[in-house]
Write a protein that holds these residues in place. Structure first.
Motif, PDB file in Angstrom:
ATOM      1  N   TYR A 107      -1.730  -8.096  -3.607  1.00  0.00           N
ATOM      2  CA  TYR A 107      -0.797  -8.232  -2.494  1.00  0.00           C
ATOM      3  C   TYR A 107      -1.444  -8.729  -1.202  1.00  0.00           C
ATOM      4  O   TYR A 107      -0.760  -9.237  -0.302  1.00  0.00           O
ATOM      5  CB  TYR A 107      -0.068  -6.904  -2.235  1.00  0.00           C
ATOM      6  CG  TYR A 107      -0.928  -5.802  -1.657  1.00  0.00           C
ATOM      7  CD1 TYR A 107      -0.933  -5.537  -0.287  1.00  0.00           C
ATOM      8  CD2 TYR A 107      -1.734  -5.011  -2.472  1.00  0.00           C
ATOM      9  CE1 TYR A 107      -1.717  -4.525   0.250  1.00  0.00           C
ATOM     10  CE2 TYR A 107      -2.518  -3.999  -1.942  1.00  0.00           C
ATOM     11  CZ  TYR A 107      -2.512  -3.759  -0.588  1.00  0.00           C
ATOM     12  OH  TYR A 107      -3.295  -2.756  -0.055  1.00  0.00           O
ATOM     13  N   ASP A 131       4.097  -4.487   2.419  1.00  0.00           N
ATOM     14  CA  ASP A 131       3.801  -3.885   1.117  1.00  0.00           C
ATOM     15  C   ASP A 131       3.694  -2.369   1.155  1.00  0.00           C
ATOM     16  O   ASP A 131       3.426  -1.741   0.122  1.00  0.00           O
ATOM     17  CB  ASP A 131       2.533  -4.509   0.539  1.00  0.00           C
ATOM     18  CG  ASP A 131       2.798  -5.918   0.012  1.00  0.00           C
ATOM     19  OD1 ASP A 131       3.335  -6.028  -1.097  1.00  0.00           O
ATOM     20  OD2 ASP A 131       2.513  -6.888   0.730  1.00  0.00           O
ATOM     21  N   VAL A 132       3.916  -1.777   2.342  1.00  0.00           N
ATOM     22  CA  VAL A 132       4.124  -0.323   2.420  1.00  0.00           C
ATOM     23  C   VAL A 132       5.399  -0.025   3.220  1.00  0.00           C
ATOM     24  O   VAL A 132       5.637   1.127   3.601  1.00  0.00           O
ATOM     25  CB  VAL A 132       2.914   0.407   3.063  1.00  0.00           C
ATOM     26  CG1 VAL A 132       1.768   0.504   2.072  1.00  0.00           C
ATOM     27  CG2 VAL A 132       2.476  -0.268   4.352  1.00  0.00           C
ATOM     28  N   VAL A 135       8.537  -2.710   0.335  1.00  0.00           N
ATOM     29  CA  VAL A 135       8.200  -2.334  -1.043  1.00  0.00           C
ATOM     30  C   VAL A 135       8.481  -0.850  -1.287  1.00  0.00           C
ATOM     31  O   VAL A 135       8.996  -0.455  -2.333  1.00  0.00           O
ATOM     32  CB  VAL A 135       6.726  -2.678  -1.326  1.00  0.00           C
ATOM     33  CG1 VAL A 135       6.229  -1.956  -2.559  1.00  0.00           C
ATOM     34  CG2 VAL A 135       6.559  -4.188  -1.477  1.00  0.00           C
ATOM     35  N   ARG A 136       8.170  -0.041  -0.295  1.00  0.00           N
ATOM     36  CA  ARG A 136       8.396   1.404  -0.401  1.00  0.00           C
ATOM     37  C   ARG A 136       9.879   1.734  -0.353  1.00  0.00           C
ATOM     38  O   ARG A 136      10.403   2.463  -1.221  1.00  0.00           O
ATOM     39  CB  ARG A 136       7.652   2.111   0.729  1.00  0.00           C
ATOM     40  CG  ARG A 136       8.076   3.555   0.937  1.00  0.00           C
ATOM     41  CD  ARG A 136       7.302   4.193   2.084  1.00  0.00           C
ATOM     42  NE  ARG A 136       7.839   5.491   2.455  1.00  0.00           N
ATOM     43  CZ  ARG A 136       7.193   6.381   3.195  1.00  0.00           C
ATOM     44  NH1 ARG A 136       5.976   6.112   3.651  1.00  0.00           N
ATOM     45  NH2 ARG A 136       7.754   7.542   3.500  1.00  0.00           N
ATOM     46  N   GLU A 143       5.486   4.538  -6.468  1.00  0.00           N
ATOM     47  CA  GLU A 143       4.710   5.138  -5.392  1.00  0.00           C
ATOM     48  C   GLU A 143       3.225   5.193  -5.714  1.00  0.00           C
ATOM     49  O   GLU A 143       2.384   5.042  -4.817  1.00  0.00           O
ATOM     50  CB  GLU A 143       5.230   6.547  -5.082  1.00  0.00           C
ATOM     51  CG  GLU A 143       4.496   7.211  -3.920  1.00  0.00           C
ATOM     52  CD  GLU A 143       5.129   8.519  -3.482  1.00  0.00           C
ATOM     53  OE1 GLU A 143       4.527   9.181  -2.610  1.00  0.00           O
ATOM     54  OE2 GLU A 143       6.200   8.864  -4.006  1.00  0.00           O
ATOM     55  N   ARG A 145       1.487   3.037  -6.847  1.00  0.00           N
ATOM     56  CA  ARG A 145       0.865   1.763  -6.489  1.00  0.00           C
ATOM     57  C   ARG A 145       0.840   1.544  -4.975  1.00  0.00           C
ATOM     58  O   ARG A 145      -0.152   1.081  -4.430  1.00  0.00           O
ATOM     59  CB  ARG A 145       1.588   0.596  -7.167  1.00  0.00           C
ATOM     60  CG  ARG A 145       1.259   0.451  -8.652  1.00  0.00           C
ATOM     61  CD  ARG A 145       1.870  -0.800  -9.238  1.00  0.00           C
ATOM     62  NE  ARG A 145       1.414  -2.017  -8.558  1.00  0.00           N
ATOM     63  CZ  ARG A 145       1.994  -3.210  -8.717  1.00  0.00           C
ATOM     64  NH1 ARG A 145       3.050  -3.336  -9.501  1.00  0.00           N
ATOM     65  NH2 ARG A 145       1.515  -4.258  -8.067  1.00  0.00           N
ATOM     66  N   TRP A 146       1.953   1.873  -4.270  1.00  0.00           N
ATOM     67  CA  TRP A 146       1.946   1.597  -2.827  1.00  0.00           C
ATOM     68  C   TRP A 146       1.250   2.688  -2.017  1.00  0.00           C
ATOM     69  O   TRP A 146       0.749   2.440  -0.923  1.00  0.00           O
ATOM     70  CB  TRP A 146       3.346   1.300  -2.272  1.00  0.00           C
ATOM     71  CG  TRP A 146       4.391   2.374  -2.382  1.00  0.00           C
ATOM     72  CD1 TRP A 146       5.440   2.402  -3.246  1.00  0.00           C
ATOM     73  CD2 TRP A 146       4.543   3.536  -1.553  1.00  0.00           C
ATOM     74  NE1 TRP A 146       6.227   3.521  -3.037  1.00  0.00           N
ATOM     75  CE2 TRP A 146       5.706   4.220  -1.993  1.00  0.00           C
ATOM     76  CE3 TRP A 146       3.824   4.063  -0.481  1.00  0.00           C
ATOM     77  CZ2 TRP A 146       6.139   5.416  -1.403  1.00  0.00           C
ATOM     78  CZ3 TRP A 146       4.247   5.248   0.103  1.00  0.00           C
ATOM     79  CH2 TRP A 146       5.402   5.907  -0.366  1.00  0.00           C
ATOM     80  N   ARG A 149      -2.243   2.007  -0.672  1.00  0.00           N
ATOM     81  CA  ARG A 149      -2.391   0.780   0.102  1.00  0.00           C
ATOM     82  C   ARG A 149      -2.713   1.029   1.573  1.00  0.00           C
ATOM     83  O   ARG A 149      -3.265   0.150   2.225  1.00  0.00           O
ATOM     84  CB  ARG A 149      -1.129  -0.084  -0.034  1.00  0.00           C
ATOM     85  CG  ARG A 149      -1.000  -0.693  -1.422  1.00  0.00           C
ATOM     86  CD  ARG A 149       0.257  -1.516  -1.584  1.00  0.00           C
ATOM     87  NE  ARG A 149       0.303  -2.131  -2.921  1.00  0.00           N
ATOM     88  CZ  ARG A 149       1.325  -2.834  -3.381  1.00  0.00           C
ATOM     89  NH1 ARG A 149       2.402  -3.020  -2.611  1.00  0.00           N
ATOM     90  NH2 ARG A 149       1.281  -3.350  -4.601  1.00  0.00           N
TER      91      ARG A 149
END
Length: 272
Positions: A107, A131-132, A135-136, A143, A145-146, A149
């Protein structure tokens, strides 16, 4: 803290917990609209000179990140503040929905490719923080995965800083009523209607989720080398003034200098 020092007043102190409910998005920190235009012009004049020096010096870099919920004024800030810069040394990058190629990489891949080079002031209209955030809120990835981050982003920004990039991150904060008025104004104006998407209403319905996501970003990712500033943005004139002043003060502290000529130039040189 002196409220006249906007850098100190708006900066998120690393290690503190952010509660946006305690922030007034209409605050002006003692500034008045009647005198703001003159104050802004002074800061823009500073920015013009300082950018030229940074570009000529060709040694250091500046990254400006603009984030905010829809209609917070990212584009307006770019127009009214970053318009002071020579575009040759001020690339602006917007981060929309990732392309198929971008999704095939990690990302941060598309972000790293757009960070500023020596002498540049790069502007991010949205950023790696999507991306947080999006995406969240939309559940685009699980969760597990993010969640990691935040620390990955902090490490990424630490790398940029260690390599000579000064990072400033501005969260433009408006309240829900102000967003409604701005959306309504877009719908009513034929010249601005193109900016409105029906999907904006879905974002509005998820207001509380986005605010919670922003609070965690501001809490976990304001660091000494990459601070967040919460800019009350209900009043556009104050938003512009705050961003311009913080950016101008930061560049002043960097103190970029014109370099010496590449070869000696006689002071009495006469060019025919």
């Amino acid at each position: 803290m002196n409220p006249g020092d906007l850098s100190a007043a708006l900066r998120v102190v690393p290690g503190t917990t952010v509660d946006l409910g305690a922030v007034d998005p209409a605050a002006t920190y003692g500034r008045r609209k009647e005198t703001a235009a003159q104050e802004l012009e002074r800061d823009l004049a500073r920015l013009r000179i300082l950018q030229e020096r940074l570009w000529a010096e060709n040694r250091r870099r500046v990254l400006v990140v603009l984030q905010g919920i829809d209609a917070a004024g990212k584009g307006g800030t770019i127009e009214h503040v970053m318009g002071a810069f020579n575009p040759l040394g001020c690339p602006v990058h917007g981060f929309k929905v990732p392309t198929e190629e971008e999704l095939a990489h990690d990302y941060l891949w598309r972000v790293h490719a757009r960070v500023p080079a020596n002498g540049e002031i790069a502007i991010f209209d949205r950023s790696h923080y999507e991306d947080v955030l999006v995406v969240r809120v939309l559940g685009l990835v699980p969760e597990r995965r993010w969640r990691p981050r935040y620390e990955q982003i902090n490490a990424f920004e630490q790398l940029l800083a260690a390599e000579g990039t000064t990072i400033l991150k501005f969260f433009l904060y408006i309240d829900r009523d102000e967003q409604r008025e701005r959306f309504q104004a877009r719908v009513a104006d034929p010249e601005k209607r193109w900016k409105f998407r029906m999907g904006d209403l879905e974002t509005r319905r998820r207001w509380d989720d986005y605010i919670a996501a922003y609070e965690e970003v501001l809490t976990r990712c304001s660091t000494p080398v990459a601070p967040w500033f919460i800019v009350p943005a209900n009043r556009k004139w104050f938003r512009n003034l705050a961003v311009a002043q913080i950016l101008a003060d930061t560049l002043t502290n960097l103190d970029p200098r014109y370099p010496e000529p590449a070869e000696p130039i006689p002071p009495d040189l006469v060019i025919d």
